[in-house]
Design a protein around this motif. Sequence first.
Motif, PDB file in Angstrom:
ATOM      1  N   TYR A 145       0.832  -1.203   0.000  1.00 60.41           N
ATOM      2  CA  TYR A 145       0.000   0.000   0.000  1.00 60.41           C
ATOM      3  C   TYR A 145       0.868   1.255   0.000  1.00 60.41           C
ATOM      4  CZ  TYR A 145      -2.853   3.818   1.701  1.00 60.41           C
ATOM      5  OH  TYR A 145      -3.452   5.042   1.834  1.00 60.41           O
ATOM      6  N   GLU A 146       1.923   1.281   0.819  1.00 58.64           N
ATOM      7  CA  GLU A 146       2.809   2.452   0.882  1.00 58.64           C
ATOM      8  C   GLU A 146       3.509   2.691  -0.452  1.00 58.64           C
ATOM      9  OE1 GLU A 146       3.519   4.951   3.266  1.00 58.64           O
ATOM     10  OE2 GLU A 146       1.587   4.131   3.862  1.00 58.64           O
ATOM     11  N   LYS A 160      -2.824  12.096 -13.798  1.00 62.53           N
ATOM     12  CA  LYS A 160      -3.294  10.961 -13.002  1.00 62.53           C
ATOM     13  C   LYS A 160      -4.280  10.090 -13.774  1.00 62.53           C
ATOM     14  CE  LYS A 160      -2.204  12.771  -8.572  1.00 62.53           C
ATOM     15  NZ  LYS A 160      -1.895  12.207  -7.355  1.00 62.53           N
ATOM     16  N   GLU A 161      -5.150  10.697 -14.547  1.00 60.20           N
ATOM     17  CA  GLU A 161      -6.130   9.920 -15.322  1.00 60.20           C
ATOM     18  C   GLU A 161      -5.439   8.966 -16.285  1.00 60.20           C
ATOM     19  OE1 GLU A 161      -9.508  10.974 -18.566  1.00 60.20           O
ATOM     20  OE2 GLU A 161      -9.569  12.149 -16.714  1.00 60.20           O
ATOM     21  N   LYS A 162      -4.272   9.346 -16.777  1.00 61.97           N
ATOM     22  CA  LYS A 162      -3.544   8.511 -17.730  1.00 61.97           C
ATOM     23  C   LYS A 162      -2.820   7.356 -17.049  1.00 61.97           C
ATOM     24  CE  LYS A 162       0.072   8.601 -21.184  1.00 61.97           C
ATOM     25  NZ  LYS A 162       0.891   9.385 -22.059  1.00 61.97           N
ATOM     26  N   TYR A 163      -2.174   7.599 -15.912  1.00 60.02           N
ATOM     27  CA  TYR A 163      -1.290   6.611 -15.309  1.00 60.02           C
ATOM     28  C   TYR A 163      -1.905   5.788 -14.174  1.00 60.02           C
ATOM     29  CZ  TYR A 163       2.512   8.556 -18.050  1.00 60.02           C
ATOM     30  OH  TYR A 163       3.313   8.961 -19.085  1.00 60.02           O
ATOM     31  N   ILE A 164      -2.885   6.301 -13.478  1.00 61.33           N
ATOM     32  CA  ILE A 164      -3.438   5.574 -12.329  1.00 61.33           C
ATOM     33  C   ILE A 164      -4.127   4.266 -12.729  1.00 61.33           C
ATOM     34  CG2 ILE A 164      -5.209   5.655 -10.518  1.00 61.33           C
ATOM     35  CD1 ILE A 164      -4.233   8.442  -9.843  1.00 61.33           C
ATOM     36  N   PRO A 165      -4.919   4.193 -13.809  1.00 59.65           N
ATOM     37  CA  PRO A 165      -5.553   2.904 -14.141  1.00 59.65           C
ATOM     38  C   PRO A 165      -4.549   1.765 -14.303  1.00 59.65           C
ATOM     39  CG  PRO A 165      -6.578   4.661 -15.385  1.00 59.65           C
ATOM     40  CD  PRO A 165      -5.376   5.274 -14.701  1.00 59.65           C
ATOM     41  N   ARG A 166      -3.415   2.012 -14.956  1.00 55.03           N
ATOM     42  CA  ARG A 166      -2.412   0.957 -15.132  1.00 55.03           C
ATOM     43  C   ARG A 166      -1.780   0.584 -13.790  1.00 55.03           C
ATOM     44  NH1 ARG A 166      -1.064  -3.639 -17.175  1.00 55.03           N
ATOM     45  NH2 ARG A 166       1.143  -3.882 -17.522  1.00 55.03           N
ATOM     46  N   THR A 167      -1.561   1.572 -12.940  1.00 51.98           N
ATOM     47  CA  THR A 167      -0.999   1.316 -11.618  1.00 51.98           C
ATOM     48  C   THR A 167      -1.929   0.424 -10.799  1.00 51.98           C
ATOM     49  OG1 THR A 167       0.105   3.461 -11.693  1.00 51.98           O
ATOM     50  CG2 THR A 167      -0.105   2.444  -9.542  1.00 51.98           C
ATOM     51  N   ILE A 168      -3.216   0.715 -10.847  1.00 51.48           N
ATOM     52  CA  ILE A 168      -4.196  -0.100 -10.122  1.00 51.48           C
ATOM     53  C   ILE A 168      -4.282  -1.499 -10.730  1.00 51.48           C
ATOM     54  CG2 ILE A 168      -6.665  -0.353  -9.618  1.00 51.48           C
ATOM     55  CD1 ILE A 168      -6.708   2.756  -9.364  1.00 51.48           C
ATOM     56  N   ILE A 170      -1.952  -3.217 -12.228  1.00 46.24           N
ATOM     57  CA  ILE A 170      -0.782  -3.995 -11.818  1.00 46.24           C
ATOM     58  C   ILE A 170      -0.908  -4.434 -10.364  1.00 46.24           C
ATOM     59  CG2 ILE A 170       1.702  -3.811 -11.330  1.00 46.24           C
ATOM     60  CD1 ILE A 170       1.840  -2.108 -13.938  1.00 46.24           C
ATOM     61  N   ARG A 171      -1.385  -3.532  -9.527  1.00 45.91           N
ATOM     62  CA  ARG A 171      -1.548  -3.865  -8.110  1.00 45.91           C
ATOM     63  C   ARG A 171      -2.547  -5.009  -7.935  1.00 45.91           C
ATOM     64  NH1 ARG A 171      -3.745  -0.498  -3.136  1.00 45.91           N
ATOM     65  NH2 ARG A 171      -2.624  -1.593  -1.511  1.00 45.91           N
ATOM     66  N   LEU A 172      -3.660  -4.948  -8.619  1.00 51.62           N
ATOM     67  CA  LEU A 172      -4.659  -6.021  -8.529  1.00 51.62           C
ATOM     68  C   LEU A 172      -4.120  -7.326  -9.104  1.00 51.62           C
ATOM     69  CD1 LEU A 172      -7.892  -4.052  -9.477  1.00 51.62           C
ATOM     70  CD2 LEU A 172      -7.219  -4.897  -7.206  1.00 51.62           C
ATOM     71  N   TYR A 173      -3.381  -7.231 -10.189  1.00 52.91           N
ATOM     72  CA  TYR A 173      -2.800  -8.432 -10.784  1.00 52.91           C
ATOM     73  C   TYR A 173      -1.836  -9.103  -9.803  1.00 52.91           C
ATOM     74  CZ  TYR A 173      -0.058 -11.519 -13.692  1.00 52.91           C
ATOM     75  OH  TYR A 173       0.580 -12.615 -14.190  1.00 52.91           O
ATOM     76  N   TRP A 176      -3.736 -11.059  -7.309  1.00 55.99           N
ATOM     77  CA  TRP A 176      -4.242 -12.277  -7.936  1.00 55.99           C
ATOM     78  C   TRP A 176      -3.098 -13.263  -8.177  1.00 55.99           C
ATOM     79  CZ3 TRP A 176      -3.013 -14.272 -12.783  1.00 55.99           C
ATOM     80  CH2 TRP A 176      -3.765 -15.386 -13.158  1.00 55.99           C
ATOM     81  N   GLU A 177      -1.982 -12.767  -8.713  1.00 57.52           N
ATOM     82  CA  GLU A 177      -0.843 -13.627  -9.034  1.00 57.52           C
ATOM     83  C   GLU A 177      -0.304 -14.340  -7.795  1.00 57.52           C
ATOM     84  OE1 GLU A 177       3.316 -13.097 -11.455  1.00 57.52           O
ATOM     85  OE2 GLU A 177       2.750 -11.498 -10.073  1.00 57.52           O
ATOM     86  N   PHE A 178      -0.139 -13.608  -6.712  1.00 58.74           N
ATOM     87  CA  PHE A 178       0.392 -14.202  -5.501  1.00 58.74           C
ATOM     88  C   PHE A 178      -0.659 -14.982  -4.739  1.00 58.74           C
ATOM     89  CE2 PHE A 178       3.518 -10.655  -5.970  1.00 58.74           C
ATOM     90  CZ  PHE A 178       4.594 -11.476  -6.257  1.00 58.74           C
ATOM     91  N   GLY A 179      -1.906 -14.720  -5.010  1.00 61.23           N
ATOM     92  CA  GLY A 179      -2.971 -15.460  -4.362  1.00 61.23           C
ATOM     93  C   GLY A 179      -2.878 -15.461  -2.851  1.00 61.23           C
ATOM     94  N   GLY A 180      -2.238 -14.443  -2.321  1.00 61.39           N
ATOM     95  CA  GLY A 180      -2.101 -14.352  -0.886  1.00 61.39           C
ATOM     96  C   GLY A 180      -0.946 -15.165  -0.316  1.00 61.39           C
ATOM     97  N   TYR A 181      -0.298 -16.009  -1.148  1.00 55.41           N
ATOM     98  CA  TYR A 181       0.771 -16.861  -0.641  1.00 55.41           C
ATOM     99  C   TYR A 181       2.010 -16.077  -0.218  1.00 55.41           C
ATOM    100  CZ  TYR A 181      -2.053 -20.580  -2.555  1.00 55.41           C
ATOM    101  OH  TYR A 181      -3.083 -21.417  -2.827  1.00 55.41           O
TER     102      TYR A 181
END
Length: 187
Positions: A145-146, A160-168, A170-173, A176-181
């Motif tokens: 988060y930090e 921000k409108e241009k770059y924030i969607p990709r940042t989010i 990647i964060r969500l991916y 999902w990728e780590f699946g919490g492990y």
Amino acid sequence: GDDIFPQDALLILYSQIDNETDIVIGSHECFIGKNNSNTDSLIYADESLCAEEFLTILFQENYNTENNRAVAPCCWGKLYRKKLFDSFTFNIPRNIVISEDLIMNIRIGFNMTGKVKTLNQVVYNYRIYSNSTFQSHIRNLENDYEIHRHKIASIPEYLKEKYIPRTIQIRLYRYWEFGGYNYHIKH
């Protein structure tokens, strides 16, 4: 230290500076431990990138692309113009020990007016040890988060409108990728 600048590395970087260039990035090789096994080297194509291309690649966070359109988020193996640095560039909390170079490079990217040159020549040899901060750091939701918060704070308001969607994305991916492990939540 264990990292090595090959002979004439700084001369190679410096020789590529011109009035239109803000950053010169040389290729690098990575070695694991003391046995010198080579892994994850990044050999760039000789090319120039504008600030927008540099930032787009940094925000993709994809450092091993097949067409070498990648930029390692680290600070080593690069030569920067002094004018790119301001107090905000270095204003990264000390508790961020992973991705601080990425945040700094993003801030530098938004300060750029010139271009970035990538070189096909190796100017840095990076050694990876299993007990290094990068290898032994356990990612957790608070740290992630930090990092994310400071990446977003690095983006000028009008972009921000241009770059924030990709940042989010990647964060969500990553979640999902780590699946919490690989993520640990403090209770």
